[in-house]
Write a protein that holds these residues in place. Structure first.
Motif, PDB file in Angstrom:
ATOM      1  N   VAL A   1       0.930  -0.967  -0.071  1.00 45.69           N
ATOM      2  CA  VAL A   1      -0.144  -0.008  -0.077  1.00 45.69           C
ATOM      3  C   VAL A   1       1.022   1.136   0.271  1.00 45.69           C
ATOM      4  O   VAL A   1       1.723   1.369   0.827  1.00 45.69           O
ATOM      5  CB  VAL A   1      -0.965   0.060   1.158  1.00 45.69           C
ATOM      6  N   ASP A   2       0.608   2.181  -0.865  1.00 43.15           N
ATOM      7  CA  ASP A   2       1.359   3.177  -1.056  1.00 43.15           C
ATOM      8  C   ASP A   2       0.733   4.174   0.086  1.00 43.15           C
ATOM      9  O   ASP A   2      -0.674   4.514  -0.171  1.00 43.15           O
ATOM     10  CB  ASP A   2       1.372   3.972  -2.325  1.00 43.15           C
ATOM     11  N   THR A   3       1.314   4.723   1.162  1.00 45.55           N
ATOM     12  CA  THR A   3       0.585   5.575   2.035  1.00 45.55           C
ATOM     13  C   THR A   3       0.628   7.169   1.687  1.00 45.55           C
ATOM     14  O   THR A   3       0.603   7.934   2.710  1.00 45.55           O
ATOM     15  CB  THR A   3       1.034   5.175   3.439  1.00 45.55           C
ATOM     16  N   HIS A   4       1.365   7.526   0.724  1.00 41.92           N
ATOM     17  CA  HIS A   4       1.479   8.803   0.348  1.00 41.92           C
ATOM     18  C   HIS A   4       0.450   9.510   0.154  1.00 41.92           C
ATOM     19  O   HIS A   4      -0.250   9.069  -0.649  1.00 41.92           O
ATOM     20  CB  HIS A   4       2.376   9.051  -0.743  1.00 41.92           C
TER      21      HIS A   4
ATOM     22  N   PRO B   1      -4.027   6.581   0.817  1.00 40.97           N
ATOM     23  CA  PRO B   1      -3.482   5.195   0.726  1.00 40.97           C
ATOM     24  C   PRO B   1      -4.083   4.569  -0.691  1.00 40.97           C
ATOM     25  O   PRO B   1      -5.285   4.340  -0.934  1.00 40.97           O
ATOM     26  CB  PRO B   1      -3.837   4.442   1.949  1.00 40.97           C
TER      27      PRO B   1
ATOM     28  N   GLU C   1      -8.280   2.900  -3.779  1.00 41.92           N
ATOM     29  CA  GLU C   1      -7.932   3.631  -2.677  1.00 41.92           C
ATOM     30  C   GLU C   1      -8.521   3.164  -1.305  1.00 41.92           C
ATOM     31  O   GLU C   1      -9.732   2.626  -1.501  1.00 41.92           O
ATOM     32  CB  GLU C   1      -8.676   5.303  -2.790  1.00 41.92           C
TER      33      GLU C   1
ATOM     34  N   GLU D   1      -7.084   4.924   5.820  1.00 44.29           N
ATOM     35  CA  GLU D   1      -5.712   4.406   6.154  1.00 44.29           C
ATOM     36  C   GLU D   1      -5.890   3.530   7.476  1.00 44.29           C
ATOM     37  O   GLU D   1      -5.125   2.643   7.679  1.00 44.29           O
ATOM     38  CB  GLU D   1      -5.213   5.628   6.921  1.00 44.29           C
TER      39      GLU D   1
ATOM     40  N   VAL E   1      -5.311   0.029   6.226  1.00 42.64           N
ATOM     41  CA  VAL E   1      -3.735  -0.612   5.639  1.00 42.64           C
ATOM     42  C   VAL E   1      -3.298  -1.617   6.700  1.00 42.64           C
ATOM     43  O   VAL E   1      -2.678  -2.567   5.990  1.00 42.64           O
ATOM     44  CB  VAL E   1      -2.748   0.777   5.739  1.00 42.64           C
TER      45      VAL E   1
ATOM     46  N   ASN F   1      -1.911  -5.212   5.314  1.00 47.37           N
ATOM     47  CA  ASN F   1      -0.744  -5.900   5.460  1.00 47.37           C
ATOM     48  C   ASN F   1      -0.684  -7.207   6.300  1.00 47.37           C
ATOM     49  O   ASN F   1       0.086  -8.144   6.143  1.00 47.37           O
ATOM     50  CB  ASN F   1       0.015  -4.923   6.567  1.00 47.37           C
TER      51      ASN F   1
END
Length: 118
Positions: free
Chosen positions: A73-76, A79, A89, A92, A95, A99
């Protein structure tokens, strides 16, 4: 906020009878199409929701084998993760759920059960 019992009950109608839900989380695509991701011991089932609804599954969009990784997951900023050629999308708070689902696929990635004798 965890996925409600009502949503879990609706999702069960799309799964095989013997399927046990291990992880479940909502995600969106293009901020207008909402999905529910359901991870069982045998598959990752992605359900689309009814129009303008985040909690009423309508149909199965895709079933992936359980061996598929959902993350990373790209959390920039917001997420996001990619699966099946689409970028989704996710809030958060989900996430860690993604994981954890992915960690089950890596032998030795989970800590040993401290109460295994019970």
């Amino acid at each position: 906020m965890p996925v409600s019992a009502a949503v879990r009950a609706r999702v069960r109608g799309f799964l095989p009878v013997e399927a046990e839900i291990r992880y479940i989380f909502p995600a969106s695509w293009n901020e207008s199409v909402f999905f529910v991701f359901v991870v069982t011991d045998a598959a990752v089932t992605v359900l689309t929701n009814r129009m303008f609804s985040r909690s009423r599954p309508k149909e199965i969009w895709h079933v992936f084998p359980r061996a598929v990784r959902i993350g990373p997951v790209d959390t920039h900023l917001i997420p996001t993760f990619e699966l099946g050629g689409r970028q989704f999308e996710v809030h958060e708070e989900y996430v860690p759920v993604i994981n954890a689902a992915d960690a089950e696929l890596s032998p030795g990635a989970l800590p040993p059960d401290p109460l295994s004798e019970l």
